[in-house]
Design an enzyme around this catalytic site. Structure first.
Site, short mmCIF file in Angstrom:
data_model
loop_
_atom_site.label_atom_id
_atom_site.label_comp_id
_atom_site.label_asym_id
_atom_site.label_seq_id
_atom_site.Cartn_x
_atom_site.Cartn_y
_atom_site.Cartn_z
CB CYS A 380 -13.94 23.78 -20.36
SG CYS A 380 -13.88 21.99 -20.53
CD GLN A 384 -15.43 20.31 -15.49
OE1 GLN A 384 -14.44 20.26 -14.79
NE2 GLN A 384 -15.59 19.55 -16.56
CG HIS A 513 -12.71 24.61 -24.98
ND1 HIS A 513 -11.98 25.33 -24.05
CD2 HIS A 513 -12.71 23.34 -24.53
CE1 HIS A 513 -11.57 24.54 -23.09
NE2 HIS A 513 -12.00 23.32 -23.35
CD GLU A 515 -11.98 28.50 -25.79
OE1 GLU A 515 -13.21 28.57 -25.58
OE2 GLU A 515 -11.22 27.76 -25.13
N1 GLN Z 1 -10.21 19.45 -16.18
C1 GLN Z 1 -11.54 19.47 -16.67
C2 GLN Z 1 -11.90 18.17 -17.35
O1 GLN Z 1 -11.04 17.43 -17.77
C3 GLN Z 1 -11.79 20.64 -17.60
C4 GLN Z 1 -10.95 20.59 -18.84
C5 GLN Z 1 -10.96 21.90 -19.60
O2 GLN Z 1 -11.21 22.94 -19.02
N2 GLN Z 1 -10.66 21.86 -20.86
O3 GLN Z 1 -13.06 17.88 -17.50
#
Ligand code: GLN
Length: 541
Positions: A380, A384, A513, A515
């Site tokens: 996630c 990014q 995710h 996991e």
């Molecule tokens: N902060 C990022 C977003 O809101 C990633 C969120 C996360 O890692 N769950 O897109």
């Protein structure tokens, strides 16, 4: 009709009610029953979505997009039964339902009270959509004696009265401390906690005693006598070396058998514990071991990355290797320390996260993994940031960033709303559940000839999301020209869900995710593959 098992806790919190409920659910499921576990949390937050991971541990996300207590993660991992939004409720949610009804005039001007309105709402939650299940296990969060717990305990008392004792069982988990200096086991706290429960009209049918040492017969007799419970229903749970021993230890204590006896159910089929023995042996005894560094912001709290920690261990189980977790605080790590801290890692993982703090430490760690060909897994926020690192250092877009933490950057990552404004997405391109978050399961198509397709062994997957920001798809070509391909794409072709670096042995980022879907008895393919790559990592010196 389903039988209901209510699980309460006494003396202190964190005794392992979740694990006990999950183990019992596994044992019953393995004997052929359809089981559901529900968690009732007495705190006033509407859901754990906005709660600080430092205080409350991770937020677990279900397929249908509910942000829930992390105990639901234990339930899913132990039973391999997916939870839903209907399986976790808080006092905050109950009250918000009631207050909305009150404002809408649904109570016709009557006085709204804890009994019956709050208790009825709790009872509605407990019995909602339970058709077809043999057992519903309801865990009540908190400890008996807490002010917040009272409406919940009253509701389960009433519920049991409504459906009859033959269909409901109260299981109480308490601490039985061992006093080293006098070499004694003390049953008094358990007696007091049961007394408290009985004053609320609940007589436990089974008492689970959490203890450092095994309970001698005399102590069991004492608990049986003072707490008014059959001696066979005084079950001990001694600290285990790994949580994967819990189903085995409850089986040895005949917990499932006693539950069935209570309900007068005859069943000769025994629970299958073979997979747990295998799992436990790998985790405790495997001769192979490796180090995975997890670089994140919440590393000080044990449960903040619970599902990731678990999934990494599951990856180890799939590869017969013990996984040591090296937690690194991304806020504290300085660029000059990156090499020292990370160079002996077999793999580096950057978990999900929110906000600016600690991002630079994570970006530096990603750079180190990319340049040194260390298996890298970005989850996630981790994905990014991997894109941002690549954009800055390989594509040479110096101010590449995310509008989450820099409004003036070149947004490689931004809010969906921004993509709408800029025409990258059209309204309706994406159905977002919940407020502004993309929550819950979404499908994703895997590119032909990609490594990810080999890992998943399929062309379409479904994984759980919890994020607000998305990759700017307009940058796709630029990234792909340099070997960072978008190998998993949403159904509408607009959202990057998986990235992989072709020039690296194992470098993946996923917007979801994974996991949350890993199980000890069914490790997630991505975690299994990551650990396999980590196992094969060669060290130069
Ligand atoms: N902060 C990022 C977003 O809101 C990633 C969120 C996360 O890692 N769950 O897109």
């Amino acid at each position: 009709m389903a039988r209901y098992i209510f699980v309460t806790g006494g003396v202190v919190s964190s005794l392992g009610k979740g694990l006990s409920s999950a183990s019992l659910a596994y044992l019953l499921k393995s004997r052929g029953y359809k089981v559901k576990i529900r968690k009732l949390d007495p705190y006033l937050n509407v859901d754990p979505g906005t709660m600080n991971p430092f205080q409350h541990g991770e937020v677990f996300v279900t397929d249908d997009g509910a942000e829930t207590d992390l105990d639901l993660g234990h339930y899913e991992r132990f039973t391999d039964i997916n939870s839903t939004a209907l399986d976790n409720i808080t006092a905050g949610k109950i009250y918000s339902i009631i207050l909305n009804k009150e404002r809408a005039g649904k109570y016709f001007g009557n006085t709204v009270q804890v009994i019956p309105h709050v208790t009825n709402e709790i009872k509605n939650f407990i019995k909602n959509k339970t058709l077809g299940f043999d057992f519903i296990i309801c865990e009540i969060g908190g400890t008996v004696g807490d002010i917040e717990s009272l409406p919940f305990l009253e509701a389960i008392r009433q519920f049991s009265n409504d459906i009859g004792k033959k269909n409901s069982l109260f299981m109480h988990l308490t601490l039985v401390p061992y006093i080293k200096s006098s070499d004694e086991i003390k049953t008094k706290p358990t007696q007091h906690s049961v007394k408290e429960l009985r004053s609320l009209g609940i007589q436990p049918d089974i008492i689970i005693c959490r203890s450092e040492v095994s309970l001698p017969k005399d102590q069991r007799k004492k608990i049986s006598l003072f707490c008014n419970v059959d001696i066979d229903n005084v079950i001990e749970t001694v600290d285990v070396k790994t949580i994967y021993e819990a189903p085995i230890s409850f089986f040895r204590e005949k917990l499932d058998k006693q539950v069935l006896n209570y309900f007068k159910i005859k069943n000769k089929k025994l629970a299958n514990l073979k997979p747990w023995f295998k799992t436990k042996n790998i985790v405790l005894k495997s001769k192979n071991e490796l180090n995975i560094s997890v670089v994140g912001k919440y590393v000080d709290l044990k449960d903040a990355y619970k599902s990731i920690d678990e999934a990494l261990v599951h990856g180890g189980i799939a590869n017969n290797v013990r996984v040591n977790l090296n937690k690194i605080d991304s806020e504290k790590i300085k660029s000059s320390q990156i090499k020292d801290k990370l160079y002996n890692s077999n793999g580096i993982l950057i978990p999900g996260g929110f906000g600016k703090r600690g991002t630079e430490g994570k970006i530096q760690s990603i750079k180190f993994a990319r340049e040194n060909k260390i298996p890298f897994f970005g989850i996630c926020f981790g994905m990014q940031l991997a894109l941002i690192e690549f954009a800055r250092n390989v594509l040479k877009i110096k101010n590449a960033g995310s509008s989450e933490f820099n409004k003036k950057c070149t947004p490689v990552i931004g809010l969906i709303e921004e993509w709408y404004k800029k025409g990258v997405l059209k309204k309706g391109d994406l159905k977002v559940l919940g407020g502004t978050m993309r929550l819950g399961k979404y499908e994703c198509n895997l590119l032909e000839n990609s490594l990810i397709r080999k890992i998943y062994k399929t062309s379409k997957i479904s994984e759980r999301h919890r994020h607000r920001y998305e990759v700017n798809i307009n940058f796709r070509e630029k990234f792909e020209k340099k070997g960072l391909i978008f190998s998993g794409i949403s159904n509408n072709n607009k959202l990057a869900e998986i990235i992989e670096l072709k020039t690296h042995p194992w470098f993946f980022g996923v917007q979801f995710h994974p996991e949350f879907k890993s199980r000890p008895l069914k490790p997630h393919p991505l975690f299994a593959s990551f650990i396999k790559a980590a196992k094969n990592k060669k060290f130069n010196d």
